[in-house]
Design a protein around this motif. Sequence first.
Motif, short mmCIF file in Angstrom:
data_model
loop_
_atom_site.label_atom_id
_atom_site.label_comp_id
_atom_site.label_asym_id
_atom_site.label_seq_id
_atom_site.Cartn_x
_atom_site.Cartn_y
_atom_site.Cartn_z
N ASN A 71 0.81 -1.23 0.00
CA ASN A 71 0.00 0.00 0.00
C ASN A 71 0.84 1.28 0.00
O ASN A 71 0.51 2.25 -0.67
CB ASN A 71 -0.94 0.03 1.21
N HIS A 78 7.03 -1.32 -5.63
CA HIS A 78 5.63 -1.72 -5.59
C HIS A 78 5.33 -2.83 -6.60
O HIS A 78 4.62 -3.80 -6.29
CB HIS A 78 4.75 -0.48 -5.87
N ARG A 82 3.59 -6.43 -5.85
CA ARG A 82 2.29 -6.72 -6.46
C ARG A 82 2.35 -8.05 -7.20
O ARG A 82 1.42 -8.86 -7.13
CB ARG A 82 1.90 -5.61 -7.45
N SER A 228 -13.16 -3.93 5.83
CA SER A 228 -13.99 -3.62 4.65
C SER A 228 -15.13 -4.62 4.44
O SER A 228 -16.23 -4.22 4.10
CB SER A 228 -13.14 -3.58 3.39
N ILE A 229 -14.86 -5.91 4.64
CA ILE A 229 -15.94 -6.88 4.38
C ILE A 229 -17.12 -6.63 5.34
O ILE A 229 -18.28 -6.63 4.92
CB ILE A 229 -15.43 -8.33 4.53
N LEU A 271 -15.55 2.39 1.63
CA LEU A 271 -14.23 2.95 1.90
C LEU A 271 -14.34 4.45 1.63
O LEU A 271 -14.77 4.85 0.55
CB LEU A 271 -13.22 2.32 0.93
N SER A 274 -8.57 7.59 0.50
CA SER A 274 -7.17 7.14 0.53
C SER A 274 -6.29 8.37 0.39
O SER A 274 -6.75 9.43 -0.05
CB SER A 274 -6.89 6.18 -0.62
N ARG A 276 -2.51 10.40 -0.76
CA ARG A 276 -1.36 10.48 -1.65
C ARG A 276 -0.53 11.70 -1.24
O ARG A 276 -1.02 12.59 -0.53
CB ARG A 276 -1.79 10.67 -3.12
N LEU A 326 -15.10 1.40 -6.72
CA LEU A 326 -15.21 0.65 -5.46
C LEU A 326 -13.88 0.01 -5.06
O LEU A 326 -13.49 0.06 -3.89
CB LEU A 326 -16.29 -0.43 -5.63
N GLY A 328 -10.92 0.84 -6.46
CA GLY A 328 -9.84 1.71 -6.91
C GLY A 328 -9.55 1.53 -8.39
O GLY A 328 -10.35 0.94 -9.14
N HIS A 332 -2.49 0.72 -7.87
CA HIS A 332 -2.82 0.34 -6.48
C HIS A 332 -4.23 -0.24 -6.36
O HIS A 332 -4.71 -0.46 -5.23
CB HIS A 332 -2.67 1.54 -5.54
N CYS A 334 -7.32 -2.56 -5.85
CA CYS A 334 -7.36 -3.60 -4.81
C CYS A 334 -7.02 -5.00 -5.34
O CYS A 334 -7.76 -5.56 -6.14
CB CYS A 334 -8.76 -3.62 -4.20
N PRO A 335 -5.93 -5.60 -4.87
CA PRO A 335 -5.60 -6.95 -5.31
C PRO A 335 -6.56 -7.98 -4.70
O PRO A 335 -6.73 -9.08 -5.23
CB PRO A 335 -4.18 -7.17 -4.77
#
Length: 393
Positions: A71, A78, A82, A228-229, A271, A274, A276, A326, A328, A332, A334-335
Motif C-alpha cells: 500500500n 511496488h 504486487r 472492509s468486508i 471505503l 485514501s 497520496r 469501489l 480503486g 494500487h 485492490c488486489p
Amino acid sequence: MNDTTTLSNAVQQASVSKDPITAYDQIRQRCPVVHDERLHWTLFKHEDVVNVLNDPQTFSNAVSRHVSVPNGMDQPEHTIYRALIEPFFNESRMAAFEPVCQEIAAELVRQSHQNQEFEFISGFAQIYAVRAQCAFLGWPESLHEPLNQWVRKNHQATLAQDRQALSEIAVEFDGYIRTLLEERRKAGTHAPDDLTTALMLETVNGQPISDEAIVSILRNWTVGELGSIAACLGILVNYLAKNLKLQHQLRYKPKLLPAAIDEILRIHPPLIASRRVTTQAVTVAGHHIEAGERLTLLWASANRDEAVFGKPDEFRNDRDPSQNLLYGAGIHACPGAPLARLELRLIMQELLKGTSRFALGENAAPVHAMYPAGGFDSLPIKLVMETCCGACS
Ligand code: HEM
C-alpha cells in the motif's frame, strides 16, 4: 470568512455528520477541490481522482514513515510486491476457497438470530469477516476473538488519531503473526499447506521474503478483510432492508447479485478515502499544489459524481463497471477484489436463501461510522423466516 474556510468546516462537519455521504454530495456540487488543515487537499470529483490514480509518478503512496506492503510503496518496489501478491487471489485460489467460504456463510446464517431484532455489525458481519479471513489464510479458530478485539481497538485508535495506541496495536498484531510464522518454521516440512506457509516461501529479488514484509502484507490483508468486508455487508443488508422489491428480485435471481453488490456499494461507498503525497508541483483542477503536499482521494464522493453516474442514488444493474471506483484503479487497485467479491456474493446468497425477508429493526436507529471508517457502527436488523405460508397470520 472565505468560501474555502466555509468548505473546510463543512468537510470537518461531514466527517461527524449523521449522513456523511449526503454531506459530501453537497460539498462536491459547491467546490470539488477543498483545502483544509486536517485532510489537506481533498478531491471530490471522479475525473480528478482518476487522474491522480493514473499518475503514480506525481502522486506517491509513500504517505507514512511506517512500512506498508504494498500500500505505501511506489514503483519499482511496488511492482515487485504486487507480482508476488496477486497470485494469492487468482482464479484457482478463489475456486478452491469457494466451497469452504460457502459453508462458513451457510453455517453463520443457520446460527443467526431469526425473527428477532439484533445488532448486525458485531452480531453477524464481523463474525463472518473474521471466520472467512482465518479460513482463507489457514489461521486457527483461537485467533477469532483476539482479531475481533484487535480490529475494534485499531478502529478506535484510528478515529482518535492516537499514534501511541496505534503503534501498540501494530506491535500486538506483529505478535500474532510472528507466532504463526514460528510455528510453521518449527514444523518444517510438516507445516500446514496453506496461504500463510505459501507466503513464507516467497522470494524478493532472489532472497527469501523478510518477516517484516510478511507481517505488513498480512496486516494489510487483515484490515482489507475485517474492516472492509464487515462494512460492505452492513451497507448491503441495510440497503436491501430498505429496498424490498430489489431484495425480493435478488432472492429469486441470485445471478444478478455480483453486479447488484458492486452497484449498491457504489451508491453507499464502504471505503471513504485514501491518501497520496505529491512528488512535484502540479496543477489539479486549476489549483496549484506544491511538491510534498498531501491529498485525500474521497471515494465516497467520486463514486457518486453526477458527471459520470447521473443521479447518484439511482440503482442500475447495467452500468459500465470500469467507471466504478469501489476497488480503486491504476497500479494500487485492490488486489483482494476477487476475494472480496466472492465472500460478499456467498454471504448475500446464503442470507437471501435462508430468510424470507430482512428488515430494519424498530427499536433502535442505524448509526453511521465516523470518518475515516465507512458503513455503520451499529445496525439493528431483523432476519425474518416465515415457517408457514403466511395465510394464517
Ligand atoms: C471488501 C471490500 C474491499 C474494498 C471496497 C477495497 C477497496 C480498496 C481500494 C479502493 C483500494 C485502493 C486504495 C488506493 O488506491 O489507495 C484497495 C487497495 C488494497 N486492498 Fe482492498 N478492498 C476490499 C477488500 C480487500 C481485501 C479482502 C483484501 C485482501 C485480503 C484487500 C487488500 C488490499 C491491498 C493489499 C491494497 C493495496 C494495493 C496496492 O497498494 O497496490 N482489500 N482496496
